[in-house]
Write a protein that holds these residues in place. Structure first.
Motif, PDB file in Angstrom:
ATOM      1  N   GLY A   1      46.442 -12.594  98.239  1.00 55.69           N
ATOM      2  CA  GLY A   1      45.848 -13.662  98.512  1.00 55.69           C
ATOM      3  C   GLY A   1      44.275 -13.766  98.759  1.00 55.69           C
ATOM      4  N   PRO A   2      43.843 -14.803  99.533  1.00 57.65           N
ATOM      5  CA  PRO A   2      42.284 -14.739  99.654  1.00 57.65           C
ATOM      6  C   PRO A   2      41.449 -13.595  99.972  1.00 57.65           C
ATOM      7  CG  PRO A   2      43.214 -16.786 100.414  1.00 57.65           C
ATOM      8  CD  PRO A   2      44.430 -15.770 100.186  1.00 57.65           C
ATOM      9  N   ASN A   3      41.901 -12.881 101.211  1.00 60.36           N
ATOM     10  CA  ASN A   3      41.466 -11.846 101.626  1.00 60.36           C
ATOM     11  C   ASN A   3      41.480 -10.476 100.842  1.00 60.36           C
ATOM     12  OD1 ASN A   3      42.134 -13.220 104.575  1.00 60.36           O
ATOM     13  ND2 ASN A   3      40.356 -11.855 104.476  1.00 60.36           N
ATOM     14  N   ASN A   4      42.456 -10.373 100.055  1.00 62.34           N
ATOM     15  CA  ASN A   4      42.576  -9.310  99.172  1.00 62.34           C
ATOM     16  C   ASN A   4      41.797  -9.483  98.037  1.00 62.34           C
ATOM     17  OD1 ASN A   4      44.314  -7.793 100.513  1.00 62.34           O
ATOM     18  ND2 ASN A   4      46.416  -8.624  99.430  1.00 62.34           N
ATOM     19  N   LEU A   5      41.731 -10.974  97.673  1.00 62.16           N
ATOM     20  CA  LEU A   5      40.807 -11.082  96.481  1.00 62.16           C
ATOM     21  C   LEU A   5      39.253 -10.767  96.781  1.00 62.16           C
ATOM     22  CD1 LEU A   5      42.412 -14.440  95.012  1.00 62.16           C
ATOM     23  CD2 LEU A   5      42.477 -12.369  93.887  1.00 62.16           C
ATOM     24  N   MET A   6      39.010 -11.181  97.923  1.00 59.75           N
ATOM     25  CA  MET A   6      37.702 -10.933  98.579  1.00 59.75           C
ATOM     26  C   MET A   6      37.241  -9.531  98.593  1.00 59.75           C
ATOM     27  SD  MET A   6      35.812 -12.549 101.741  1.00 59.75           S
ATOM     28  CE  MET A   6      36.021 -14.008 101.162  1.00 59.75           C
ATOM     29  N   ALA A   7      38.344  -8.772  99.026  1.00 62.00           N
ATOM     30  CA  ALA A   7      38.112  -7.060  99.100  1.00 62.00           C
ATOM     31  C   ALA A   7      37.657  -6.586  97.675  1.00 62.00           C
ATOM     32  CB  ALA A   7      39.229  -6.484  99.726  1.00 62.00           C
ATOM     33  N   MET A   8      38.797  -7.100  96.537  1.00 65.04           N
ATOM     34  CA  MET A   8      38.344  -6.660  95.361  1.00 65.04           C
ATOM     35  C   MET A   8      36.970  -7.101  94.654  1.00 65.04           C
ATOM     36  SD  MET A   8      40.919  -7.239  91.799  1.00 65.04           S
ATOM     37  CE  MET A   8      40.850  -8.852  91.854  1.00 65.04           C
TER      38      MET A   8
ATOM     39  N   GLY B   1      36.448  -5.372 105.281  1.00 64.21           N
ATOM     40  CA  GLY B   1      37.966  -5.489 105.664  1.00 64.21           C
ATOM     41  C   GLY B   1      38.048  -5.169 107.083  1.00 64.21           C
ATOM     42  N   ILE B   2      37.000  -4.858 107.810  1.00 72.17           N
ATOM     43  CA  ILE B   2      37.162  -4.518 109.601  1.00 72.17           C
ATOM     44  C   ILE B   2      37.298  -6.075 110.098  1.00 72.17           C
ATOM     45  CG2 ILE B   2      35.941  -4.097 111.435  1.00 72.17           C
ATOM     46  CD1 ILE B   2      34.501  -1.888 109.749  1.00 72.17           C
ATOM     47  N   GLY B   3      36.570  -6.882 109.429  1.00 68.14           N
ATOM     48  CA  GLY B   3      36.828  -8.536 109.883  1.00 68.14           C
ATOM     49  C   GLY B   3      38.095  -8.934 109.689  1.00 68.14           C
ATOM     50  N   ARG B   4      38.744  -8.566 108.519  1.00 71.02           N
ATOM     51  CA  ARG B   4      40.114  -8.959 108.293  1.00 71.02           C
ATOM     52  C   ARG B   4      41.184  -8.551 109.295  1.00 71.02           C
ATOM     53  NH1 ARG B   4      43.646  -7.573 103.108  1.00 71.02           N
ATOM     54  NH2 ARG B   4      41.486  -7.454 102.369  1.00 71.02           N
ATOM     55  N   LEU B   5      40.975  -7.144 109.752  1.00 70.26           N
ATOM     56  CA  LEU B   5      41.760  -6.346 110.555  1.00 70.26           C
ATOM     57  C   LEU B   5      41.496  -7.057 112.212  1.00 70.26           C
ATOM     58  CD1 LEU B   5      41.411  -2.682 109.629  1.00 70.26           C
ATOM     59  CD2 LEU B   5      43.433  -4.323 108.777  1.00 70.26           C
ATOM     60  N   LEU B   6      40.282  -7.287 112.288  1.00 72.94           N
ATOM     61  CA  LEU B   6      40.032  -8.017 113.594  1.00 72.94           C
ATOM     62  C   LEU B   6      40.922  -9.198 113.847  1.00 72.94           C
ATOM     63  CD1 LEU B   6      36.319  -7.008 114.283  1.00 72.94           C
ATOM     64  CD2 LEU B   6      38.219  -6.229 115.480  1.00 72.94           C
ATOM     65  N   ALA B   7      40.649 -10.202 112.680  1.00 71.33           N
ATOM     66  CA  ALA B   7      41.477 -11.594 112.588  1.00 71.33           C
ATOM     67  C   ALA B   7      43.004 -11.129 112.808  1.00 71.33           C
ATOM     68  CB  ALA B   7      40.919 -12.240 111.387  1.00 71.33           C
ATOM     69  N   PHE B   8      43.545 -10.665 112.168  1.00 69.74           N
ATOM     70  CA  PHE B   8      44.793 -10.123 112.128  1.00 69.74           C
ATOM     71  C   PHE B   8      45.295  -9.742 113.699  1.00 69.74           C
ATOM     72  CE2 PHE B   8      45.460  -9.803 107.465  1.00 69.74           C
ATOM     73  CZ  PHE B   8      45.472 -11.051 107.293  1.00 69.74           C
ATOM     74  N   THR B   9      44.462  -8.897 114.158  1.00 71.07           N
ATOM     75  CA  THR B   9      44.668  -8.403 115.547  1.00 71.07           C
ATOM     76  C   THR B   9      44.730  -9.468 116.570  1.00 71.07           C
ATOM     77  OG1 THR B   9      43.535  -6.112 115.132  1.00 71.07           O
ATOM     78  CG2 THR B   9      44.012  -7.007 117.470  1.00 71.07           C
ATOM     79  N   LEU B  10      43.946 -10.220 116.309  1.00 70.60           N
ATOM     80  CA  LEU B  10      43.770 -11.642 117.140  1.00 70.60           C
ATOM     81  C   LEU B  10      45.100 -12.541 116.658  1.00 70.60           C
ATOM     82  CD1 LEU B  10      42.357 -13.529 118.921  1.00 70.60           C
ATOM     83  CD2 LEU B  10      41.036 -14.507 116.691  1.00 70.60           C
ATOM     84  N   MET B  11      45.469 -12.656 115.620  1.00 64.87           N
ATOM     85  CA  MET B  11      46.628 -13.270 115.214  1.00 64.87           C
ATOM     86  C   MET B  11      47.910 -12.818 115.797  1.00 64.87           C
ATOM     87  SD  MET B  11      45.977 -14.599 111.399  1.00 64.87           S
ATOM     88  CE  MET B  11      44.662 -15.771 111.024  1.00 64.87           C
ATOM     89  N   ILE B  12      48.175 -11.420 115.635  1.00 60.96           N
ATOM     90  CA  ILE B  12      49.235 -10.879 116.351  1.00 60.96           C
ATOM     91  C   ILE B  12      49.294 -10.879 117.920  1.00 60.96           C
ATOM     92  CG2 ILE B  12      50.260  -8.503 116.524  1.00 60.96           C
ATOM     93  CD1 ILE B  12      49.156  -7.854 113.963  1.00 60.96           C
ATOM     94  N   THR B  13      48.300 -10.958 118.527  1.00 57.33           N
ATOM     95  CA  THR B  13      48.161 -11.077 119.842  1.00 57.33           C
ATOM     96  C   THR B  13      48.649 -12.656 120.164  1.00 57.33           C
ATOM     97  OG1 THR B  13      46.335  -9.476 120.025  1.00 57.33           O
ATOM     98  CG2 THR B  13      46.698 -11.000 121.916  1.00 57.33           C
ATOM     99  N   VAL B  14      48.230 -13.350 119.567  1.00 58.63           N
ATOM    100  CA  VAL B  14      48.486 -14.865 119.766  1.00 58.63           C
ATOM    101  C   VAL B  14      49.981 -15.077 119.514  1.00 58.63           C
ATOM    102  CG1 VAL B  14      48.232 -17.207 118.884  1.00 58.63           C
ATOM    103  CG2 VAL B  14      46.089 -15.842 119.252  1.00 58.63           C
ATOM    104  N   THR B  15      50.661 -14.440 118.574  1.00 54.40           N
ATOM    105  CA  THR B  15      52.052 -14.535 118.215  1.00 54.40           C
ATOM    106  C   THR B  15      52.786 -13.719 119.601  1.00 54.40           C
ATOM    107  OG1 THR B  15      51.540 -14.413 115.889  1.00 54.40           O
ATOM    108  CG2 THR B  15      53.770 -13.823 116.630  1.00 54.40           C
ATOM    109  N   ALA B  16      52.374 -12.668 119.880  1.00 52.41           N
ATOM    110  CA  ALA B  16      53.007 -12.049 121.003  1.00 52.41           C
ATOM    111  C   ALA B  16      52.973 -12.807 122.373  1.00 52.41           C
ATOM    112  CB  ALA B  16      52.461 -10.566 120.957  1.00 52.41           C
ATOM    113  N   THR B  17      52.026 -13.567 122.592  1.00 52.23           N
ATOM    114  CA  THR B  17      51.963 -14.408 123.815  1.00 52.23           C
ATOM    115  C   THR B  17      52.807 -15.689 123.751  1.00 52.23           C
ATOM    116  OG1 THR B  17      49.854 -15.242 123.098  1.00 52.23           O
ATOM    117  CG2 THR B  17      49.859 -13.243 124.469  1.00 52.23           C
ATOM    118  N   GLY B  18      53.025 -15.932 122.426  1.00 47.80           N
ATOM    119  CA  GLY B  18      53.857 -17.281 122.197  1.00 47.80           C
ATOM    120  C   GLY B  18      53.183 -18.366 121.708  1.00 47.80           C
ATOM    121  N   LEU B  19      51.932 -18.246 121.752  1.00 47.87           N
ATOM    122  CA  LEU B  19      51.210 -19.117 121.199  1.00 47.87           C
ATOM    123  C   LEU B  19      51.231 -19.731 119.759  1.00 47.87           C
ATOM    124  CD1 LEU B  19      47.641 -18.367 122.974  1.00 47.87           C
ATOM    125  CD2 LEU B  19      49.394 -20.071 123.855  1.00 47.87           C
ATOM    126  N   GLY B  20      51.669 -18.641 118.937  1.00 50.56           N
ATOM    127  CA  GLY B  20      52.154 -18.870 117.703  1.00 50.56           C
ATOM    128  C   GLY B  20      53.368 -19.896 117.444  1.00 50.56           C
TER     129      GLY B  20
END
Length: 216
Positions: A21-28, A43-62
């Motif tokens: 995907g776009p993030n993997n292509l950017m890393a390459m 990649g630290i930025g990507r991991l922070l974004a995914f942490t936020l998304m997982i938190t959003v999903t866990a709280t039901g906002l996803g």
């Protein structure tokens, strides 16, 4: 979550993380232009974004986002526009050959992809690219619940799956950065770097167009 279930989840998470995907292509491309360290910092930025998304999903906002056409559309078009912007900026980056004293003089606006950006800028681009792809949070919303055991509290299970997914992402982004780093060894002239900029810029523009055309 049983160990067997975790193994299945870990394998599926690794497969999802490996998708180009776009993030993997950017890393390459970060690895190709600036080296593996730069790719890892981004990649630290990507991991922070995914942490936020997982938190959003866990709280039901996803679930709310998944049900909202307007929210999905806003995020999708903003993400697509950002990818196209990065692609155009990469394509148009000027490249100067080193002078006799080894110095390279480039306008400040061209330092984005010609010289190694600051760690913050690398991480910011990956973060914005990740959060600008609404399909990522939809993947979490549809993927994680399949492995939940209704007989146990959800919080601990989401935490285990979240940490596992982020670990897989970290391994994959380093792998893509290493692949890009191999290309960096062949970029020995301004002409080579110009070609690399145009290839990576074209791919980022294409990724933006694909994201804009994507449906739920």
């Amino acid at each position: 979550m049983s160990f067997d279930t975790w193994l299945v989840f870990a394998g599926a998470a690794f497969a999802l993380a490996m998708a180009p995907g776009p993030n993997n292509l950017m890393a390459m491309f970060n690895g190709a232009r600036h080296g593996v360290v730069a790719s890892a910092l981004g990649g630290i930025g990507r991991l922070l974004a995914f942490t936020l998304m997982i938190t959003v999903t866990a709280t039901g906002l996803g679930v709310v986002l998944a049900a909202s056409e307007l929210a999905f559309g806003i995020i999708k078009w903003a993400g697509a526009a950002y990818l196209v912007y990065l692609g155009i900026k990469t394509w148009r980056s000027h490249v100067a050959s080193a002078s006799d004293d080894g110095a390279v003089n480039l306008p400040e606006d061209d330092l984005v992809f010609a010289a190694r950006p600051r760690a913050f800028d690398l991480a910011r681009r990956e973060f914005l690219t990740a959060v600008g792809n609404p399909k990522a949070i939809l993947i979490f919303t549809a993927f994680f619940p399949q492995f939940l055991n209704a007989q146990h509290p959800y919080g601990g299970q989401f935490a285990i799956m979240g940490v596992t997914f982020l670990a897989m992402e970290a391994c994959v982004l380093l792998a893509y950065g290493l692949v890009g780093g191999q290309v960096k060894g062949f970029v020995r002239s301004a002409r080579h770097l110009r070609i690399l900029n145009r290839v990576s810029g074209g791919v980022l523009i294409g990724a933006g167009a694909m994201l804009a055309a994507a449906r739920r």
